[in-house]
Design an enzyme around this catalytic site. Structure first.
Site, PDB file in Angstrom:
ATOM      1  N   GLU A 205       0.827  -1.209   0.000  1.00  0.00           N
ATOM      2  CA  GLU A 205       0.000   0.000   0.000  1.00  0.00           C
ATOM      3  C   GLU A 205       0.863   1.262   0.000  1.00  0.00           C
ATOM      4  O   GLU A 205       0.624   2.201   0.767  1.00  0.00           O
ATOM      5  CB  GLU A 205      -0.951  -0.029   1.201  1.00  0.00           C
ATOM      6  N   GLU A 285      -7.151  -7.561  -0.632  1.00  0.00           N
ATOM      7  CA  GLU A 285      -7.653  -7.506   0.741  1.00  0.00           C
ATOM      8  C   GLU A 285      -9.147  -7.214   0.691  1.00  0.00           C
ATOM      9  O   GLU A 285      -9.561  -6.055   0.670  1.00  0.00           O
ATOM     10  CB  GLU A 285      -6.935  -6.433   1.576  1.00  0.00           C
TER      11      GLU A 285
END
Length: 673
Positions: A205, A285
């Site tokens: 991320e 995710e």
């Protein structure tokens, strides 16, 4: 498929193991897999895993492939339970698992590596392979994961101005050394080499981080390629928004996204399509639950909402990883925190399909039903929920106050300094340190002791001549009034509550990181004690010595930080004991707990929402008494209360929070920074 390992369990054999008696089946498979791990890895040239851009999918051995994966963090689950949890995931219909590698879990000190016991990553990968899983590996170096400092080792902060997750030369040198140790261990487990690993994530991320350093990502890409080769699929993960992908995506790394249930699935994937016009759709995710913070309500995500969005994702032909499928536990000091400073609790239950203790839930079976609509699910039931046992109440007694145990706890003695030193300055990374000075003037009237620069990281328990005065707390309480005569001894026990794991403030220094003032005067001339509490507890020193001086109380019902002990025996004649349990702290406020020297983690029922702590059976024993050591920091119930802890068979993770702290939004990581 041909994996090239010298021996392996077929999928059918893996399924059959779920019918073994537990825990005997666990032990049998562990023994078998340890034998398998000894075998040499042979190159299986026919095994390929790649991106098929033409058909917008992955290709495994030349055929279209879609994974349905679940996240499991080996660092949050005792090794003895790895097989049980993996088998339950397999029986839900998953064909892959995803796991992080926390750097600080394996290299607590520079160049001192630990891959043994609960840290045996290679054994975990071998077990996953034996059961029939493919693996999506996320080796960082930064992982977030609601884990201490996002997996980065605290010793990186020895350079005060280091820019983490960037091209900073000192950071890069440390990353290169770490990856030079880790990645060669990983290479034999790549699918191309006959192992289970199909994809490897680079960083994590990164589009959510302020640095936006493309040279850093390029360096990592070259580093990973140099150790793992050109065939492995390398990927990135970012929030499902073009703004995150701007700094998170890089040519040569396949860009994937993450998002939770309840939103527009097609719109979320359009962000990935902006970065990757062709190739497989991937949600790395998909949130089955969400994280907790002390002082906030326990996160609960409706199972029907999860099932609905999962169905929509799979209907698009997309690949998905369910984060988390089992959350596990932040044992010891491993929890992370968000900012403004909000530490996560010991439980990482995550409201996942499998509970913290690996229990089956309604969400588990509903997810399995959705998966069954799109792929074959193994026949037969999953392994049963492990039994829990309520061992009952255990009487506790005071052992020593922290102050009276300083000679025992501080191996090297105090360091003298005009101004406070941080944990890093003292070469301590976790736990507690004690700062001692003297009142420079008479404070017969209440006088403010303050941290004007918000420099108590993270909680400071203040006593004057052994009498508790109050608690300074980062972002919440920067000043308390104290009283005492000139020359009185001031002790501040400072607790590191876990380093920030997300956002720009991950360079999170601990201790007294700036000066304290008494009225208008700056306090100076400190004695600073590094405390080796875990070593002392694990060696049983508290149980060998005499009891310390009395615990002083305060009008606000505070008591001096002190250690308490108790023990209980498990009858050896009863079959199937010991079993998992949960420890409850009636009328205790906040502290740390060890059982037989194992650091279970932090308890804080006074703030919630977590009230009980999970106690895995493997730390208990039947051949000798089980010793419980509690460090109560705020107020022990031993003067007027029962002074007991209690073992119960049901967890309490959702206690009412009467005054919630800052409420974070679910599925919005931008809100965590």
């Amino acid at each position: 498929r041909s994996h090239g390992f010298s021996s392996q369990l077929t999928d059918e054999q893996a399924i059959k193991t779920t019918n073994m008696a537990f825990p005997g089946g666990v032990l049998l498979l562990l023994l078998l897999s340890s034998v398998l791990a000894i075998g040499n890895v042979k190159l299986a040239s026919s095994s390929t895993f790649e991106i098929d851009y033409k058909n917008d999918c992955f290709a495994k051995d030349g055929k279209p492939f879609r994974y349905v994966s679940g996240s499991i963090h080996y660092s949050r689950i005792p090794r003895v339970y790895w097989v049980d949890r993996l088998q339950k995931m397999y029986m839900a219909g998953l064909n892959a698992i995803q796991t992080y590698v926390p750097w600080n879990y394996h290299e607590a000190l520079p160049k001192q590596y630990n891959f043994t016991g609960d840290r045996d990553l290679e054994h975990f990968l071998q077990l996953a392979h034996d059961i029939g899983f493919l693996v999506i590996l996320r080796p960082g170096p930064y992982i977030c994961a609601e884990w201490e400092m996002g997996g980065l080792p605290a010793w990186l902060l020895k350079k005060n101005d280091i820019v983490l997750r960037s091209s900073d030369a000192d950071y890069i040198n440390a990353v290169d050394q770490w990856m030079g140790t880790l990645l060669p261990k990983i290479k034999p487990f790549l699918y191309q080499n006959g192992g289970p690993i199909i994809t490897v994530q680079v960083e994590n991320e990164y589009g959510s981080y302020f640095a936006c350093d493309y040279n850093y990502l390029r360096h990592l890409t070259k580093l990973f390629r140099s150790h793992l080769g050109d065939e492995v699929v390398l990927f990135t993960t970012d929030g499902a928004d073009q703004g995150y992908l701007k700094c998170g995506a890089l040519q040569g790394l396949y860009a994937t996204v993450d998002f939770g249930p309840g939103g527009n699935v097609t719109k979320a994937f359009s962000a990935q399509r902006h970065a990757e016009p062709r190739g497989p759709l991937v949600n790395s995710e998909f949130y089955t639950g969400w994280l907790d913070h002390w002082g906030e309500h326990h996160s609960v995500v409706n199972k029907d909402a999860v099932a609905k969005s999962l169905n929509e994702i799979l209907a698009l032909g997309a690949n998905v990883n369910l984060y988390m499928f089992i959350g596990g536990t932040n044992f010891g000091y491993w929890n992370g925190a968000n900012s403004p400073y909000a530490p996560q609790p010991t439980s990482y239950d995550y409201d996942a399909p499998l509970t913290e203790a690996g229990d089956l839930t309604d969400k588990y079976f509903l997810i399995r039903d959705v998966i069954r609509m799109y792929k074959n699910v193994p026949d037969g039931p999953p392994p049963p929920t492990t039994p829990k046992f309520a061992y009952g109440a255990v009487k506790m007694k005071m052992l020593k106050t922290v102050a009276s145990a300083l000679d025992m706890l501080s191996f090297s003695g105090p360091v003298k300094s005009i101004y406070p030193l941080t944990f890093i300055d003292m070469k301590q990374h976790f736990g507690f340190m004690l700062y001692r000075t003297k009142l420079p003037k008479d404070c017969s009237k209440p006088t403010p002791l303050s941290s004007p620069l918000n420099g108590v990281h993270d909680r400071g328990y203040v006593t004057v001549d052994g009498v508790p005065q109050g608690i300074l707390e980062r972002d919440k309480c920067l000043s308390i009034n104290i009283t005492g005569a000139a020359g009185s001894e001031v002790d501040i026990l400072v607790e590191n509550m876990g380093r920030i794991n997300y956002g720009k403030y991950i360079n999170d220094f601990k201790g007294l990181v700036s000066n304290l003032t008494l009225g208008s005067d700056t306090l100076s001339n400190w004695l600073i004690y590094s405390l080796s509490i875990d070593e002392v507890v694990s060696k049983g020193f508290f149980w060998k010595g005499s009891h310390g001086r009395n615990v002083f109380s305060h009008s606000a019902k505070l008591t001096t930080p002190a250690f308490y002990g108790g023990s209980f025996s498990i009858p050896s004649g009863i079959p199937d004991l010991p079993q998992d349990t949960y420890i409850h702290f009636p009328d205790w406020r906040k502290g740390q707990v060890w059982i037989n020297g194992f650091n279970l983690g932090r308890y804080w029922p006074a703030r919630g929402p977590q009230v009980t702590l999970y106690v895995p059976a493997h730390i208990l024993r039947t051949d000798a008494p089980n010793n419980i050591t509690v460090l109560e920091l705020v107020s022990a119930p031993c003067d007027s209360g029962t002074c007991t802890v209690e073992f119960v068979d049901t967890p309490i993770l959702n206690a009412t929070v009467s005054h919630p702290a800052l409420k974070h939004k679910m599925f919005d990581k931008g809100d965590l920074a």
